[in-house]
Design a protein around this motif. Structure first.
Motif, PDB file in Angstrom:
ATOM      1  N   PRO A 157      27.199  24.313  39.399  1.00 19.42           N
ATOM      2  CA  PRO A 157      26.398  24.898  40.494  1.00 19.42           C
ATOM      3  C   PRO A 157      25.005  25.307  40.022  1.00 19.42           C
ATOM      4  N   PRO A 158      23.983  25.094  40.841  1.00 16.42           N
ATOM      5  CA  PRO A 158      22.645  25.575  40.478  1.00 16.42           C
ATOM      6  C   PRO A 158      22.566  27.098  40.550  1.00 16.42           C
ATOM      7  N   SER A 159      21.573  27.652  39.898  1.00 10.68           N
ATOM      8  CA  SER A 159      21.452  29.113  39.811  1.00 10.68           C
ATOM      9  C   SER A 159      21.328  29.760  41.183  1.00 10.68           C
ATOM     10  N   ILE A 160      20.653  29.091  42.105  1.00 11.13           N
ATOM     11  CA  ILE A 160      20.429  29.696  43.423  1.00 11.13           C
ATOM     12  C   ILE A 160      21.747  29.887  44.170  1.00 11.13           C
ATOM     13  N   VAL A 161      22.746  29.046  43.870  1.00  8.66           N
ATOM     14  CA  VAL A 161      24.057  29.195  44.512  1.00  8.66           C
ATOM     15  C   VAL A 161      24.758  30.457  43.998  1.00  8.66           C
ATOM     16  N   LEU A 162      24.579  30.763  42.719  1.00  8.46           N
ATOM     17  CA  LEU A 162      25.238  31.927  42.123  1.00  8.46           C
ATOM     18  C   LEU A 162      24.471  33.222  42.372  1.00  8.46           C
ATOM     19  N   ALA A 163      23.212  33.102  42.747  1.00 12.72           N
ATOM     20  CA  ALA A 163      22.369  34.304  42.860  1.00 12.72           C
ATOM     21  C   ALA A 163      22.880  35.266  43.929  1.00 12.72           C
ATOM     22  N   ALA A 164      23.263  34.744  45.095  1.00  8.66           N
ATOM     23  CA  ALA A 164      23.695  35.620  46.191  1.00  8.66           C
ATOM     24  C   ALA A 164      24.966  36.393  45.853  1.00  8.66           C
ATOM     25  N   PRO A 165      26.064  35.733  45.406  1.00  5.38           N
ATOM     26  CA  PRO A 165      27.249  36.519  45.044  1.00  5.38           C
ATOM     27  C   PRO A 165      27.011  37.474  43.894  1.00  5.38           C
ATOM     28  N   LEU A 166      26.199  37.071  42.912  1.00  6.56           N
ATOM     29  CA  LEU A 166      25.895  37.984  41.808  1.00  6.56           C
ATOM     30  C   LEU A 166      25.119  39.207  42.299  1.00  6.56           C
ATOM     31  N   PHE A 167      24.233  39.005  43.253  1.00 13.02           N
ATOM     32  CA  PHE A 167      23.471  40.135  43.788  1.00 13.02           C
ATOM     33  C   PHE A 167      24.399  41.136  44.464  1.00 13.02           C
ATOM     34  N   ILE A 168      25.375  40.618  45.246  1.00 15.20           N
ATOM     35  CA  ILE A 168      26.310  41.519  45.936  1.00 15.20           C
ATOM     36  C   ILE A 168      27.171  42.272  44.926  1.00 15.20           C
ATOM     37  N   LEU A 169      27.694  41.549  43.933  1.00 18.65           N
ATOM     38  CA  LEU A 169      28.554  42.182  42.931  1.00 18.65           C
ATOM     39  C   LEU A 169      27.788  43.238  42.130  1.00 18.65           C
ATOM     40  N   GLU A 170      26.606  42.891  41.676  1.00 17.16           N
ATOM     41  CA  GLU A 170      25.841  43.844  40.857  1.00 17.16           C
ATOM     42  C   GLU A 170      25.334  45.016  41.696  1.00 17.16           C
ATOM     43  N   ARG A 171      25.084  44.781  42.956  1.00 17.29           N
ATOM     44  CA  ARG A 171      24.663  45.888  43.838  1.00 17.29           C
ATOM     45  C   ARG A 171      25.787  46.902  43.971  1.00 17.29           C
ATOM     46  N   ARG A 172      27.022  46.414  44.134  1.00 16.87           N
ATOM     47  CA  ARG A 172      28.164  47.318  44.252  1.00 16.87           C
ATOM     48  C   ARG A 172      28.471  48.014  42.935  1.00 16.87           C
ATOM     49  N   ALA A 173      28.193  47.317  41.819  1.00 15.91           N
ATOM     50  CA  ALA A 173      28.469  47.915  40.503  1.00 15.91           C
ATOM     51  C   ALA A 173      27.311  48.764  39.997  1.00 15.91           C
ATOM     52  N   GLY A 174      26.216  48.792  40.745  1.00 13.62           N
ATOM     53  CA  GLY A 174      25.057  49.583  40.321  1.00 13.62           C
ATOM     54  C   GLY A 174      24.279  48.944  39.185  1.00 13.62           C
ATOM     55  N   LEU A 175      24.398  47.625  39.032  1.00 12.72           N
ATOM     56  CA  LEU A 175      23.709  46.927  37.939  1.00 12.72           C
ATOM     57  C   LEU A 175      22.479  46.169  38.400  1.00 12.72           C
ATOM     58  N   ASP A 176      22.197  46.184  39.705  1.00 15.39           N
ATOM     59  CA  ASP A 176      21.010  45.472  40.166  1.00 15.39           C
ATOM     60  C   ASP A 176      19.757  46.193  39.693  1.00 15.39           C
ATOM     61  N   ASN A 177      18.735  45.384  39.421  1.00 14.87           N
ATOM     62  CA  ASN A 177      17.451  45.908  38.939  1.00 14.87           C
ATOM     63  C   ASN A 177      17.602  46.645  37.605  1.00 14.87           C
ATOM     64  N   THR A 178      18.473  46.131  36.733  1.00 18.55           N
ATOM     65  CA  THR A 178      18.632  46.706  35.394  1.00 18.55           C
ATOM     66  C   THR A 178      18.661  45.577  34.375  1.00 18.55           C
TER      67      THR A 178
END
Length: 290
Positions: free
Chosen positions: A118-139
């Protein structure tokens, strides 16, 4: 006669190789050429193959901005973290898949191969949701974890055949001498597979250094955004600052070129050692059969 034939270098092949190399290097040359060209001559109708007169104004402009230094530091931290996390997770996982008999190992390797597709753009959305819930976004941790999803499957796929090329007799001898499984991996196997580990580390650094999609989607502030995202800032709605953009691109290419030039021998050797080991094992098996 044979030695003379081997030493001959047919000039048509040399010319063809030089032309192909020049075509591949043309974008790099044009990037450096544009970075040294004055702003009023960059988009001239007649292409300027040489920056005459050359100017360093684009470089002085971008270097005077603290945003570049901050972005370079962010990329260095992220790339270094990705290399460390990839090796910490990749070496034991590759060792387990190569040496430990367990069910589903083939399925795991297949899953790692599929994870590369899968290209990175396909993984970006689920990773954003997961990291947002885990408090890891923007770190830094979130970006390092995201980039490692790209490098870890690659590391295991490269290191697994390298590990399978290590003679089992060495590990068995170490076990007999009282060395535990962890000691066998660290003291016996790891030094033998050092070229493969260096190759994986270097390529992981290059992948993390040039990653853009995760940096744009998972980091919202310049405090943690990598330098590749900074390049996007030079592209505006009403125009593009081509001189500053090319000067920044040239500057951030320097570490990549230095890493590859310094570790070229290890990268090539590390990527081919598994194939060579497979060839040696095949040759040994053939000799035994004969």
């Amino acid at each position: 006669m044979t030695h003379r034939a081997r030493g001959e270098r047919p000039w048509p092949l040399t010319v063809a190789a030089a032309l192909i190399t020049a075509v591949f290097l043309l974008p790099v040359y044009w990037m450096v050429n544009t970075s040294l060209t004055r702003a009023d001559r960059i988009l001239a109708e007649t292409p300027n193959w040489f920056p005459a007169p050359a100017t360093t104004r684009n470089y002085s402009t971008v270097l005077s901005d603290d945003a570049l230094l901050r972005a370079l530091l962010n990329s260095l931290v992220i790339a270094g973290g990705v290399v460390a996390l990839t090796l910490v997770l990749g070496v034991p996982l590759a060792y387990a898949l190569a040496r430990v008999p367990m069910r589903g190992s083939g399925t795991m390797v297949l899953a790692l191969l599929i994870a590369q597709l899968p290209p990175s753009i396909v993984l970006a959305a689920p990773l954003f949701i997961l990291e947002r819930r885990a408090g890891l976004d923007n770190t830094y941790a979130g970006l390092i974890a995201a980039d490692t999803t790209l490098t870890l499957p690659f590391a295991v796929i490269v290191l697994r055949p390298v590990l399978r090329g290590v003679p089992r007799e060495l590990e068995e001898a170490a076990l007999v001498d009282g060395c535990g499984p962890v000691g066998v991996l660290l003291r016996v196997v790891l030094p033998i597979m050092a070229p493969g580990v260096i190759a994986v580390a270097a390529l992981s650094f290059l992948i993390a250094w040039g990653e853009f999609v995760f940096g744009l989607t998972l980091a919202s502030t310049p405090d943690v955004q990598p330098v590749t995202v900074l390049l996007n800032a030079f592209v505006g709605t009403y125009g593009t600052a081509w001189g500053a953009l090319m000067a920044t691109a040239t500057l951030i290419s320097v570490p990549v070129v230095c890493v590859f030039a310094a570790l070229q021998r290890f990268i090539v050797g590390g990527l081919t050692v598994g194939t060579a080991g497979t060839g040696r094992r095949a040759g040994t098996a053939k000799d035994r059969a004969v």
